[in-house]
Design an enzyme around this catalytic site. Structure first.
Site, PDB file in Angstrom:
ATOM      1  N   ARG A  55       0.834  -1.208   0.000  1.00 35.46           N
ATOM      2  CA  ARG A  55       0.000   0.000   0.000  1.00 35.46           C
ATOM      3  C   ARG A  55       0.867   1.255   0.000  1.00 35.46           C
ATOM      4  NH1 ARG A  55      -2.793  -0.370   4.621  1.00 35.46           N
ATOM      5  NH2 ARG A  55      -1.884   1.477   5.559  1.00 35.46           N
ATOM      6  N   LYS A 207      -7.257   5.723 -20.518  1.00 39.53           N
ATOM      7  CA  LYS A 207      -7.490   6.277 -21.843  1.00 39.53           C
ATOM      8  C   LYS A 207      -6.216   6.168 -22.699  1.00 39.53           C
ATOM      9  CE  LYS A 207     -11.350   7.190 -19.692  1.00 39.53           C
ATOM     10  NZ  LYS A 207     -11.653   8.456 -19.063  1.00 39.53           N
TER      11      LYS A 207
HETATM   12  C1  LIG Z   1     -12.193   8.875 -17.831  1.00 38.11           C
HETATM   13  C2  LIG Z   1     -11.847  10.189 -17.247  1.00 38.11           C
HETATM   14  C3  LIG Z   1     -11.715  10.342 -15.860  1.00 38.11           C
HETATM   15  C4  LIG Z   1     -11.973   9.208 -14.902  1.00 38.11           C
HETATM   16  O1  LIG Z   1     -11.093   8.158 -15.086  1.00 38.11           O
HETATM   17  P1  LIG Z   1     -11.433   6.657 -14.677  1.00 38.11           P
HETATM   18  O2  LIG Z   1     -10.180   5.924 -15.031  1.00 38.11           O
HETATM   19  O3  LIG Z   1     -12.625   6.242 -15.462  1.00 38.11           O
HETATM   20  O4  LIG Z   1     -11.723   6.669 -13.213  1.00 38.11           O
HETATM   21  C5  LIG Z   1     -11.367  11.586 -15.375  1.00 38.11           C
HETATM   22  N1  LIG Z   1     -11.163  12.629 -16.196  1.00 38.11           N
HETATM   23  C6  LIG Z   1     -11.279  12.514 -17.532  1.00 38.11           C
HETATM   24  C7  LIG Z   1     -11.040  13.713 -18.386  1.00 38.11           C
HETATM   25  C8  LIG Z   1     -11.637  11.300 -18.106  1.00 38.11           C
HETATM   26  O5  LIG Z   1     -11.771  11.190 -19.423  1.00 38.11           O
END
Ligand SMILES: *Cc1c(COP(=O)(O)O)cnc(C)c1O
Length: 392
Positions: A55, A207
């Site tokens: 952790r 992403k």
């Molecule tokens: C997807 C996204 C998030 C959240 O991310 P997660 O990995 O789904 O928790 C935050 N900010 C932006 C701009 C995103 O596209």
């Protein structure tokens, strides 16, 4: 070194050695032991660097954190289990020794708005949304709210507005607030917020960075001033990324500049094709010379890189027509994410901005005929071909 070189080398191939594995292994151990209790004591007291408990620290995560810190010109980083955990950790660290008040851009990722209004506000944090594209209005809001944190995104979702990060960072600095930038859409290939004066750059690595649709993760890159507080908070809250996801993310990042360049080039082609299509009412894309932030984009983005996202409105379409259009897509994947190697389309009203009230959505300019396309690395002719047959 350039970002393409850093993406492949930074963080990897650390000791012990020889021999040194060419990529960082997946370290699954939850704890570590040492030959002597004296040494473990020093490690746990953090007077000697080392691992003791997963952790706190993990070698797979440490490699990814070093890599991201290099790419974002940070002092250090924290790998988190999701992008939202990363946003939460950055804001919580920013507010730790400051006024419990946040000024946030009025165009943000849906869950980030949810975090602010459904979690932080009920917990006693004052939240104020401001038009960060009007710097005088922002200054007035900051004078009034005296925030401990200013939160913006480099490229807003889904209308792809681009705020002047450097000027907002200066406003934050003068107000004694920390600035958190969600850099998910732009990636460090386009913008490195810490170089522009921000204190934290946050990503959903789900992403572009991991990029293959097989990881949920986030990262906070921090400046020197906040790094110890960030790690300290993480040690007690425990939002950390698992080592398997860490490995996949690092593997993904090695090709991220290549993928992103291709996605940016494809997005340019798709945006101009859409702009000429009779069934398309309006295209939102940062390369558009008529984009409301064209001057900021020219100043802050490298030449010819405008991101891989294109949003557009379909003429005379409501929810039913948008559903029909999206159901007709054969190549572009109808899915709630972005930045993957494959092209993906999302209907903001139904997904990313579902929890936002229709009135708030309307104020944000998110209409019922708006769709958001994340352009992938496929041959651009195939992407355009699919859009063409689906638009009919
Ligand atoms: C997807 C996204 C998030 C959240 O991310 P997660 O990995 O789904 O928790 C935050 N900010 C932006 C701009 C995103 O596209």
């Amino acid at each position: 070194m350039k970002i393409e070189t850093q993406a492949v080398h930074a963080g990897d191939r650390k000791k012990p050695g020889p021999p040194v594995p060419v990529t960082t292994p997946i370290h699954t151990a939850s704890s570590y032991f040492y030959d002597s209790m004296e040494q473990l004591d020093r490690v746990m007291g953090r007077t000697e660097p080392g691992y003791s408990y997963a952790r706190y620290d993990n070698p797979s995560n440490a490699a990814l954190e070093e890599l991201m810190s290099v790419l974002e010109s940070g002092h250090g980083a924290l790998a988190c289990a999701s992008g939202m955990a990363a946003v939460q950790m950055a804001v919580a660290t920013a507010l730790a020794d400051r006024r419990k008040s946040v000024v946030a851009a009025d165009a943000l990722y849906g869950a980030t708005i949810g975090l602010l209004t459904n979690v932080l506000e009920p917990a006693g944090v004052a939240v104020r949304f401001a038009d960060v594209w009007d710097l005088d209005a922002l200054r007035a809001a900051v004078d009034e709210a005296r925030p401990g944190c200013i939160l913006v995104e480099t490229i807003s979702n889904p209308l792809l507005r681009v705020p002047e990060i450097d000027k907002i960072a200066e406003i934050a600095r003068q107000a004694g607030a920390a600035m958190v930038v969600d850099n998910t859409f732009a990636t460090p290939l386009l913008v490195r917020p810490l170089e522009l004066g921000a204190n934290f750059s946050v990503h959903s690595v789900t992403k572009y960075l991991a990029g293959h649709g097989d990881v949920l993760g986030g990262i906070v890159v921090s400046d020197k001033r906040h790094f110890e507080a960030l790690r300290g908070l993480s040690r007690v809250v425990g939002p950390v990324l698992g080592p398997f996801e860490s490995y996949l993310t690092m593997r993904g990042i090695k090709t991220f500049p290549l993928r992103m360049e291709r996605q940016c080039a494809n997005a340019c082609r798709v945006a101009s094709w859409l702009g000429a299509h009779p069934k398309v009412e309006r295209v939102y894309f940062p390369a558009d010379p008529a984009h409301p932030d064209a001057a900021a984009i020219r100043r802050l983005f490298p030449a010819n890189l405008y991101g891989g996202m294109v949003s557009f409105e379909i003429k005379d379409a409501g929810r039913e027509e948008v559903f029909r259009f999206m159901d007709s897509l054969k190549l572009v994947v109808r899915a709630t994410s972005l930045g993957d190697v494959h092209s993906m389309m999302l209907y903001p009203v139904m997904s990313s901005h579902r929890e936002i009230s229709p009135k708030h959505r309307e104020r944000m300019g998110i209409r019922d005929n708006l769709v958001r396309l994340s352009v992938g690395i496929e041959a651009v002719e195939d992407i355009i071909g699919d859009l063409e047959q689906a638009l009919g």
